[in-house]
Design a protein around this motif. Structure first.
Motif, PDB file in Angstrom:
ATOM      1  N   SER A  28      18.052 -33.137 -15.927  1.00 29.67           N
ATOM      2  CA  SER A  28      17.480 -33.966 -16.980  1.00 29.67           C
ATOM      3  C   SER A  28      16.010 -33.646 -17.261  1.00 29.67           C
ATOM      4  N   ASN A  29      15.630 -32.380 -17.098  1.00 37.08           N
ATOM      5  CA  ASN A  29      14.301 -31.920 -17.503  1.00 37.08           C
ATOM      6  C   ASN A  29      14.423 -31.237 -18.866  1.00 37.08           C
ATOM      7  N   SER A  30      13.297 -30.984 -19.521  1.00 42.44           N
ATOM      8  CA  SER A  30      13.375 -30.410 -20.865  1.00 42.44           C
ATOM      9  C   SER A  30      12.216 -29.455 -21.128  1.00 42.44           C
ATOM     10  N   ALA A  31      12.491 -28.469 -21.984  1.00 46.40           N
ATOM     11  CA  ALA A  31      11.476 -27.515 -22.431  1.00 46.40           C
ATOM     12  C   ALA A  31      12.007 -26.786 -23.649  1.00 46.40           C
ATOM     13  N   GLY A  32      11.126 -26.064 -24.337  1.00 43.28           N
ATOM     14  CA  GLY A  32      11.576 -25.242 -25.440  1.00 43.28           C
ATOM     15  C   GLY A  32      12.557 -24.183 -24.965  1.00 43.28           C
ATOM     16  N   GLY A  33      12.332 -23.657 -23.765  1.00 48.30           N
ATOM     17  CA  GLY A  33      13.235 -22.717 -23.126  1.00 48.30           C
ATOM     18  C   GLY A  33      13.282 -23.009 -21.641  1.00 48.30           C
ATOM     19  N   ALA A  34      14.479 -23.057 -21.076  1.00 46.01           N
ATOM     20  CA  ALA A  34      14.663 -23.311 -19.644  1.00 46.01           C
ATOM     21  C   ALA A  34      14.067 -24.646 -19.223  1.00 46.01           C
ATOM     22  N   GLY A  35      14.777 -25.699 -19.545  1.00 45.30           N
ATOM     23  CA  GLY A  35      14.317 -27.015 -19.120  1.00 45.30           C
ATOM     24  C   GLY A  35      14.276 -27.167 -17.610  1.00 45.30           C
ATOM     25  N   GLY A  36      15.081 -26.359 -16.902  1.00 44.86           N
ATOM     26  CA  GLY A  36      15.082 -26.415 -15.445  1.00 44.86           C
ATOM     27  C   GLY A  36      14.024 -25.522 -14.838  1.00 44.86           C
ATOM     28  N   ILE A  37      14.328 -24.220 -14.701  1.00 44.71           N
ATOM     29  CA  ILE A  37      13.432 -23.274 -14.042  1.00 44.71           C
ATOM     30  C   ILE A  37      13.267 -22.034 -14.918  1.00 44.71           C
ATOM     31  N   TYR A  38      12.028 -21.599 -15.056  1.00 45.25           N
ATOM     32  CA  TYR A  38      11.727 -20.374 -15.789  1.00 45.25           C
ATOM     33  C   TYR A  38      11.008 -19.420 -14.855  1.00 45.25           C
ATOM     34  N   ILE A  39      11.444 -18.167 -14.842  1.00 51.31           N
ATOM     35  CA  ILE A  39      10.822 -17.166 -13.977  1.00 51.31           C
ATOM     36  C   ILE A  39      10.517 -15.937 -14.808  1.00 51.31           C
ATOM     37  N   ARG A  40       9.328 -15.361 -14.596  1.00 51.69           N
ATOM     38  CA  ARG A  40       8.986 -14.168 -15.364  1.00 51.69           C
ATOM     39  C   ARG A  40       8.039 -13.280 -14.566  1.00 51.69           C
ATOM     40  N   SER A  41       8.059 -12.013 -14.892  1.00 51.94           N
ATOM     41  CA  SER A  41       7.061 -11.075 -14.391  1.00 51.94           C
ATOM     42  C   SER A  41       6.352 -10.500 -15.606  1.00 51.94           C
ATOM     43  N   TRP A  42       5.058 -10.302 -15.486  1.00 49.19           N
ATOM     44  CA  TRP A  42       4.317  -9.787 -16.615  1.00 49.19           C
ATOM     45  C   TRP A  42       3.095  -9.019 -16.114  1.00 49.19           C
ATOM     46  N   GLY A  43       2.451  -8.329 -17.008  1.00 48.59           N
ATOM     47  CA  GLY A  43       1.320  -7.495 -16.621  1.00 48.59           C
ATOM     48  C   GLY A  43       1.783  -6.079 -16.310  1.00 48.59           C
ATOM     49  N   PRO A  44       0.924  -5.265 -15.687  1.00 48.66           N
ATOM     50  CA  PRO A  44       1.278  -3.865 -15.414  1.00 48.66           C
ATOM     51  C   PRO A  44       2.538  -3.760 -14.567  1.00 48.66           C
ATOM     52  N   ALA A  45       3.395  -2.804 -14.904  1.00 48.05           N
ATOM     53  CA  ALA A  45       4.625  -2.605 -14.144  1.00 48.05           C
ATOM     54  C   ALA A  45       4.303  -1.807 -12.885  1.00 48.05           C
ATOM     55  N   GLN A  46       4.167  -2.496 -11.750  1.00 48.24           N
ATOM     56  CA  GLN A  46       3.788  -1.828 -10.516  1.00 48.24           C
ATOM     57  C   GLN A  46       4.815  -2.053  -9.398  1.00 48.24           C
ATOM     58  N   GLY A  47       6.029  -2.395  -9.797  1.00 44.20           N
ATOM     59  CA  GLY A  47       7.087  -2.484  -8.799  1.00 44.20           C
ATOM     60  C   GLY A  47       7.097  -3.763  -7.985  1.00 44.20           C
ATOM     61  N   TYR A  48       6.369  -4.772  -8.410  1.00 46.53           N
ATOM     62  CA  TYR A  48       6.366  -6.046  -7.697  1.00 46.53           C
ATOM     63  C   TYR A  48       7.270  -7.014  -8.446  1.00 46.53           C
ATOM     64  N   TYR A  49       8.160  -7.673  -7.739  1.00 46.65           N
ATOM     65  CA  TYR A  49       9.173  -8.476  -8.394  1.00 46.65           C
ATOM     66  C   TYR A  49       9.092  -9.933  -7.946  1.00 46.65           C
ATOM     67  N   PRO A  50       9.364 -10.845  -8.835  1.00 50.09           N
ATOM     68  CA  PRO A  50       9.530 -12.241  -8.415  1.00 50.09           C
ATOM     69  C   PRO A  50      10.974 -12.481  -7.989  1.00 50.09           C
ATOM     70  N   TYR A  51      11.136 -13.399  -7.085  1.00 49.43           N
ATOM     71  CA  TYR A  51      12.462 -13.722  -6.581  1.00 49.43           C
ATOM     72  C   TYR A  51      12.722 -15.212  -6.742  1.00 49.43           C
ATOM     73  N   LEU A  52      13.853 -15.533  -7.294  1.00 41.98           N
ATOM     74  CA  LEU A  52      14.316 -16.906  -7.359  1.00 41.98           C
ATOM     75  C   LEU A  52      15.531 -17.023  -6.450  1.00 41.98           C
ATOM     76  N   GLU A  53      15.429 -17.858  -5.429  1.00 42.36           N
ATOM     77  CA  GLU A  53      16.511 -18.034  -4.479  1.00 42.36           C
ATOM     78  C   GLU A  53      16.932 -19.501  -4.484  1.00 42.36           C
ATOM     79  N   VAL A  54      18.164 -19.748  -4.839  1.00 42.00           N
ATOM     80  CA  VAL A  54      18.659 -21.113  -4.975  1.00 42.00           C
ATOM     81  C   VAL A  54      19.887 -21.269  -4.085  1.00 42.00           C
ATOM     82  N   TYR A  55      19.795 -22.189  -3.134  1.00 46.68           N
ATOM     83  CA  TYR A  55      20.881 -22.409  -2.198  1.00 46.68           C
ATOM     84  C   TYR A  55      21.317 -23.876  -2.218  1.00 46.68           C
ATOM     85  N   ASN A  56      22.608 -24.115  -2.264  1.00 41.49           N
ATOM     86  CA  ASN A  56      23.157 -25.471  -2.120  1.00 41.49           C
ATOM     87  C   ASN A  56      22.510 -26.449  -3.089  1.00 41.49           C
ATOM     88  N   SER A  57      22.179 -26.004  -4.266  1.00 35.84           N
ATOM     89  CA  SER A  57      21.420 -26.827  -5.196  1.00 35.84           C
ATOM     90  C   SER A  57      22.205 -27.090  -6.468  1.00 35.84           C
TER      91      SER A  57
END
Length: 230
Positions: free
Chosen positions: A92-121
Motif C-alpha cells: 500500500s505504498n505509492s509512487a510515479g514508478g515502483a510504489g514498493g522498491i526502486y533500485i538503480r545504478s547510475w554514473g560511470p560504468a565501472q563494474g559495481y552493481y547494486p543488489y536487491l535481496e528479498v527473502y520470505n517477504s
C-alpha cells in the motif's frame, strides 16, 4: 511515521555505511516533488547497505518519483550497495514508478552493481508497481527474490526462489491490519533461516511457529478452543 521531505527521503536519507532495521513499522512518510526534480524514497533513500528484518512499510509515497517505500541507488565507483529484506511486508505504498522498491545504478560504468535481496517477504498492492529497476549500459542490477506477488520482470539477473503467485490475503487490508489471514498462501510459505532462532515477529511472537516460518512481518497464530474443566 508521517515525515515529509522535499525531493528525496521522507523519513531516512542514508549514504554509505550500513543501516540495520529490526521489527520496525515505517508508515505515512512522503517525499514531495520539488520544482522540476523527481522525488525518490518516500520512506527511505539510500546509497549504501540496508538490512531490514520483520519490518512493515505501508502508506509511504514518493510524489511524481520512484520508490514509494524504498529507493536504492548505486552511483559510480562508490561502495557496493545491498538492499536486503528478510520477512518484511511492503504494501500500500505509492509512487510515479515502483510504489514498493526502486533500485538503480547510475554514473560511470565501472563494474559495481547494486543488489536487491528479498527473502520470505510480501511486496504487493503498491501503486505504480511493486519493484522497478534501471541501469545504464555496462552496469547491471542483481536480485534474489523470494515470495512476492506478483513476480516482476527485473531482467536476466533475477533469481526466483519459491515465489508466491497468488495474492496474499490479510486480516483487514482496508483498515491497515496486514497480519496474515488464516487462508493466506503466505502462511508456512517461507524458508527457515538461522537468524530466526532468537527473533520474534513484529507482534512479539515467536518468529517460527508450526515448524515453518510465514512470509511477511507477522506470524499467523491459529485460532484455538479453550476448555474449562471443573
Amino acid at each position: 511515521e508521517s515525515n515529509t521531505a522535499g525531493n528525496n527521503a521522507g523519513a531516512i536519507y542514508h549514504v554509505y555505511g550500513k543501516l540495520e532495521m529490526d521489527n520496525c513499522i515505517v508508515r505515512g512518510n512522503r517525499a514531495e516533488r520539488y520544482l522540476n526534480a523527481g522525488s525518490g524514497g518516500g520512506a527511505i533513500m539510500l546509497n549504501g547497505l540496508i538490512t531490514a528484518r520483520n519490518c512493515l512499510f505501508h502508506d509511504n509515497s514518493a510524489v511524481g518519483g520512484w520508490g514509494g517505500a524504498i529507493a536504492c541507488q548505486r552511483q559510480g565507483s562508490g561502495p557496493t550497495m545491498v538492499c536486503q529484506l528478510f520477512n518484511c511486508t511492503v504494501v500500500s505504498n505509492s509512487a510515479g514508478g515502483a510504489g514498493g522498491i526502486y533500485i538503480r545504478s547510475w554514473g560511470p560504468a565501472q563494474g559495481y552493481y547494486p543488489y536487491l535481496e528479498v527473502y520470505n517477504s510480501i511486496i504487493q498492492s503498491n501503486a505504480g508497481g511493486n519493484v522497478a529497476a534501471t541501469a545504464p549500459p555496462g552496469m547491471a542490477n542483481s536480485y534474489i527474490c523470494s515470495c512476492w506477488y506478483p513476480t516482476n520482470n527485473c531482467g536476466p539477473e533475477r533469481i526466483e526462489i519459491g515465489n508466491i503467485t497468488s495474492p496474499v490475503s490479510f486480516v483487514d487490508f482496508d483498515n491497515k491490519d496486514f497480519r496474515l489471514a488464516s487462508d493466506s498462501p503466505a502462511v508456512n510459505a517461507g524458508t527457515n533461516q538461522d537468524w530466526m532462532a532468537d527473533y520474534n515477529d513484529l507482534d512479539g511472537h515467536k518468529r517460527i511457529r508450526y515448524g515453518t516460518v510465514d512470509a511477511g512481518a507477522f506470524e499467523m497464530i491459529k485460532d484455538a478452543t479453550i476448555y474449562l474443566f471443573r
